[in-house]
Write a protein that holds these residues in place. Structure first.
Motif, PDB file in Angstrom:
ATOM      1  N   GLU A  12     105.693  83.983 -19.889  1.00 31.45           N
ATOM      2  CA  GLU A  12     107.618  84.014 -20.565  1.00 31.45           C
ATOM      3  C   GLU A  12     107.081  83.152 -20.883  1.00 31.45           C
ATOM      4  N   ASP A  13     109.167  83.000 -21.493  1.00 33.32           N
ATOM      5  CA  ASP A  13     109.679  81.875 -22.194  1.00 33.32           C
ATOM      6  C   ASP A  13     110.691  82.317 -21.749  1.00 33.32           C
ATOM      7  N   GLY A  14     111.638  80.583 -22.328  1.00 33.81           N
ATOM      8  CA  GLY A  14     113.129  80.686 -22.307  1.00 33.81           C
ATOM      9  C   GLY A  14     114.324  79.612 -22.122  1.00 33.81           C
ATOM     10  N   PHE A  15     114.885  80.143 -23.316  1.00 35.99           N
ATOM     11  CA  PHE A  15     116.010  79.075 -23.778  1.00 35.99           C
ATOM     12  C   PHE A  15     117.400  79.049 -24.101  1.00 35.99           C
ATOM     13  N   PHE A  16     117.852  77.512 -24.134  1.00 38.42           N
ATOM     14  CA  PHE A  16     119.092  77.033 -23.928  1.00 38.42           C
ATOM     15  C   PHE A  16     119.887  76.869 -24.838  1.00 38.42           C
ATOM     16  N   VAL A  17     120.186  77.060 -26.241  1.00 39.83           N
ATOM     17  CA  VAL A  17     120.493  76.884 -27.428  1.00 39.83           C
ATOM     18  C   VAL A  17     122.398  77.819 -27.769  1.00 39.83           C
ATOM     19  N   SER A  18     122.083  76.399 -28.491  1.00 40.14           N
ATOM     20  CA  SER A  18     124.109  76.718 -29.402  1.00 40.14           C
ATOM     21  C   SER A  18     124.950  76.881 -28.430  1.00 40.14           C
ATOM     22  N   ASP A  19     125.275  76.083 -27.307  1.00 40.19           N
ATOM     23  CA  ASP A  19     126.187  76.041 -27.016  1.00 40.19           C
ATOM     24  C   ASP A  19     127.460  74.893 -26.912  1.00 40.19           C
ATOM     25  N   PRO A  20     128.787  75.197 -27.155  1.00 42.59           N
ATOM     26  CA  PRO A  20     129.653  74.067 -27.338  1.00 42.59           C
ATOM     27  C   PRO A  20     129.855  73.510 -26.388  1.00 42.59           C
ATOM     28  N   ARG A  21     129.018  73.521 -25.462  1.00 43.39           N
ATOM     29  CA  ARG A  21     129.298  72.656 -24.576  1.00 43.39           C
ATOM     30  C   ARG A  21     129.171  71.121 -25.012  1.00 43.39           C
ATOM     31  N   ALA A  22     127.383  71.241 -25.900  1.00 40.78           N
ATOM     32  CA  ALA A  22     126.225  70.820 -26.177  1.00 40.78           C
ATOM     33  C   ALA A  22     125.344  71.180 -27.571  1.00 40.78           C
ATOM     34  N   PRO A  23     126.276  71.075 -28.277  1.00 41.79           N
ATOM     35  CA  PRO A  23     126.037  70.782 -29.718  1.00 41.79           C
ATOM     36  C   PRO A  23     125.048  70.538 -30.562  1.00 41.79           C
ATOM     37  N   GLY A  24     124.109  70.935 -31.205  1.00 48.74           N
ATOM     38  CA  GLY A  24     122.762  70.698 -31.542  1.00 48.74           C
ATOM     39  C   GLY A  24     121.643  70.139 -30.641  1.00 48.74           C
ATOM     40  N   LEU A  25     121.803  70.659 -29.285  1.00 52.98           N
ATOM     41  CA  LEU A  25     120.991  70.469 -28.283  1.00 52.98           C
ATOM     42  C   LEU A  25     120.744  71.799 -28.250  1.00 52.98           C
ATOM     43  N   ALA A  26     119.027  71.680 -28.171  1.00 55.04           N
ATOM     44  CA  ALA A  26     118.164  73.331 -27.366  1.00 55.04           C
ATOM     45  C   ALA A  26     116.911  72.574 -26.372  1.00 55.04           C
ATOM     46  N   LEU A  27     117.047  73.398 -25.363  1.00 49.77           N
ATOM     47  CA  LEU A  27     115.608  73.390 -24.193  1.00 49.77           C
ATOM     48  C   LEU A  27     115.214  74.489 -24.246  1.00 49.77           C
ATOM     49  N   GLY A  28     113.601  74.938 -24.364  1.00 52.58           N
ATOM     50  CA  GLY A  28     112.715  75.785 -24.675  1.00 52.58           C
ATOM     51  C   GLY A  28     110.984  75.450 -23.371  1.00 52.58           C
ATOM     52  N   MET A  29     111.551  76.272 -23.168  1.00 52.25           N
ATOM     53  CA  MET A  29     110.205  76.490 -21.904  1.00 52.25           C
ATOM     54  C   MET A  29     109.086  77.514 -22.248  1.00 52.25           C
ATOM     55  N   ARG A  30     107.433  77.452 -21.726  1.00 54.63           N
ATOM     56  CA  ARG A  30     106.764  78.190 -21.641  1.00 54.63           C
ATOM     57  C   ARG A  30     105.659  78.354 -19.760  1.00 54.63           C
ATOM     58  N   ARG A  31     106.121  79.213 -19.034  1.00 51.72           N
ATOM     59  CA  ARG A  31     105.990  79.627 -17.576  1.00 51.72           C
ATOM     60  C   ARG A  31     104.734  80.548 -17.762  1.00 51.72           C
ATOM     61  N   LEU A  32     104.218  79.314 -16.871  1.00 52.86           N
ATOM     62  CA  LEU A  32     103.212  79.737 -16.041  1.00 52.86           C
ATOM     63  C   LEU A  32     103.631  80.357 -14.835  1.00 52.86           C
ATOM     64  N   SER A  33     103.628  81.771 -14.179  1.00 57.75           N
ATOM     65  CA  SER A  33     104.117  81.989 -13.145  1.00 57.75           C
ATOM     66  C   SER A  33     103.503  81.722 -11.858  1.00 57.75           C
ATOM     67  N   ILE A  34     103.646  80.778 -10.837  1.00 57.85           N
ATOM     68  CA  ILE A  34     103.352  80.479  -9.622  1.00 57.85           C
ATOM     69  C   ILE A  34     104.108  80.985  -8.227  1.00 57.85           C
ATOM     70  N   ILE A  35     105.523  80.451  -8.110  1.00 55.80           N
ATOM     71  CA  ILE A  35     106.312  80.534  -7.327  1.00 55.80           C
ATOM     72  C   ILE A  35     106.785  81.763  -7.564  1.00 55.80           C
ATOM     73  N   ASP A  36     107.567  82.683  -7.137  1.00 54.30           N
ATOM     74  CA  ASP A  36     108.711  83.503  -7.080  1.00 54.30           C
ATOM     75  C   ASP A  36     108.146  84.028  -8.699  1.00 54.30           C
ATOM     76  N   LEU A  37     108.165  85.076  -8.924  1.00 54.83           N
ATOM     77  CA  LEU A  37     106.734  85.924 -10.118  1.00 54.83           C
ATOM     78  C   LEU A  37     108.251  86.343 -10.857  1.00 54.83           C
ATOM     79  N   SER A  38     108.927  87.060  -9.877  1.00 51.58           N
ATOM     80  CA  SER A  38     109.863  87.448 -10.485  1.00 51.58           C
ATOM     81  C   SER A  38     111.221  87.751 -10.574  1.00 51.58           C
ATOM     82  N   GLY A  39     111.616  86.003  -9.947  1.00 49.59           N
ATOM     83  CA  GLY A  39     112.729  85.638 -10.645  1.00 49.59           C
ATOM     84  C   GLY A  39     112.671  84.347 -10.785  1.00 49.59           C
ATOM     85  N   GLY A  40     112.005  83.546 -11.064  1.00 48.01           N
ATOM     86  CA  GLY A  40     111.771  82.149 -11.211  1.00 48.01           C
ATOM     87  C   GLY A  40     111.989  81.611 -12.370  1.00 48.01           C
TER      88      GLY A  40
END
Length: 336
Positions: A12-40
């Protein structure tokens, strides 16, 4: 950038983008699930959603840390080791790093104003540099990733070969950190951290060490062994504890097994901790350096569920020859 690392995190992937508290900043990730497969899922947040983290690695003492943080009043919404980082940051700040046992590279965003006058981005890498972390700084901004190809796809990093890295490779057969093969791209050294103030992303960050083996908890241990016999007994205990910690996962865990002392010892400890654990050996049929027969002896003795995978020497030779031609062509172009 995340798409460029899909092979590292296919689940799966996940992102933090375009938040007014941190303008111009984005975080992204790709996940290989090992612990807490459904909730992590990531980014992982604290209760008030003003601290989040993206994390690559595994924390082997996360259950102990979770219990300590819960007793201190922190509330957890998942069973993953990732969430430990946001609550640990709330509790200990940068001293969180001294509490972690594992392999990790992470980026933590703190949007609170009482830690600093502006939001901060905190990057850190484990003491031995098991997990990679690369970054680039240009006039257009700051970018980081677990792989160089992700930085290349960001367009912030160029594709010009670093002269220093090339010299290091030709002299020593490897590239010495913090330089990388790409000019302007650096590796965060093992046991180092970076702190950036989010509104000022054009200022060059400075890596600072947070771990020194000379001042580690092991170095300060007054009960260290004083002779060979006690050191051997202590090593056996440490190896057993370490292997058991590495077996914690919500997915099947296996091990690579050669005929060497190190992998054979790990196989013995792992098989004692978990019956029927899967082991794998890459064999080189009809070659003098094939370790498969001896690995099979170890597997039989330890009782692992063993699988042997042959690699044909002719195929490897052809691939190696093609790779060598490509490397030589690149060096000729670089050196004129």
């Amino acid at each position: 950038m995340a798409a460029a690392m899909r092979h590292r995190g296919p689940d799966e992937d996940g992102f933090f983008v375009s938040d007014p508290r941190a303008p111009g900043l984005a975080l992204g990730m790709r996940r290989l699930s090992i612990i807490d497969l459904s909730g992590g899922h990531q980014p992982a947040w604290n209760e008030t959603r003003d601290v989040c983290v993206v994390f690559n690695g595994e924390l082997y003492n996360y259950r102990e840390l979770r219990q300590r943080l819960s007793q201190a009043g922190h509330r957890f919404s998942t069973q993953s080791d990732t969430e430990i980082l946001v609550h640990g940051w709330e509790e200990w700040g940068e001293d969180l790093l001294n509490e972690l046992r594992g392999m990790f590279a992470f980026a933590l965003l703190d949007l609170r104003k009482h830690y600093a006058t502006v939001p901060v981005l905190f990057l850190a890498r484990d003491p031995l540099g098991i997990k990679p972390l690369y970054y680039a700084q240009t006039s257009e901004g700051f970018a980081f990733a677990s792989e160089l190809r992700a930085l290349i796809s960001s367009k912030l990093a160029g594709q010009k070969i670093s002269a220093d890295a090339l010299t290091s490779y030709l002299l020593f057969g490897s590239v010495s950190e913090p330089v990388t093969l790409l000019e302007g791209v650096f590796s965060l050294p093992p046991g180092h951290r970076l702190l950036l103030h989010v509104p000022d992303r054009r200022r060059s960050p400075r890596a600072r060490p947070w771990w020194d083996p000379r001042h580690s908890s092991a170095a300060r241990d007054s009960g260290r062994p004083r002779n060979f016999a006690s050191a051997a007994a202590r090593l056996r205990t440490l190896l057993d504890e370490s292997v058991r910690a590495h077996l914690i996962a919500d997915v099947p865990v296996g091990l690579f097994l050669s005929s060497g002392l190190d992998s054979s010892a790990i196989a013995a400890f792992a098989a004692r901790a978990q019956r029927g654990i899967q082991s794998f050996t890459l064999s080189f049929p009809d070659t003098p350096y094939d370790e498969a027969p001896l690995a099979a002896v170890v597997a039989k003795h330890t009782g692992t569920n063993h699988k042997e995978i042959p690699l044909w020497a002719l195929w490897i030779s052809r691939r190696w020859t093609a790779s060598t031609r490509i490397l030589c062509r690149g060096l000729r172009e670089r050196l004129g």
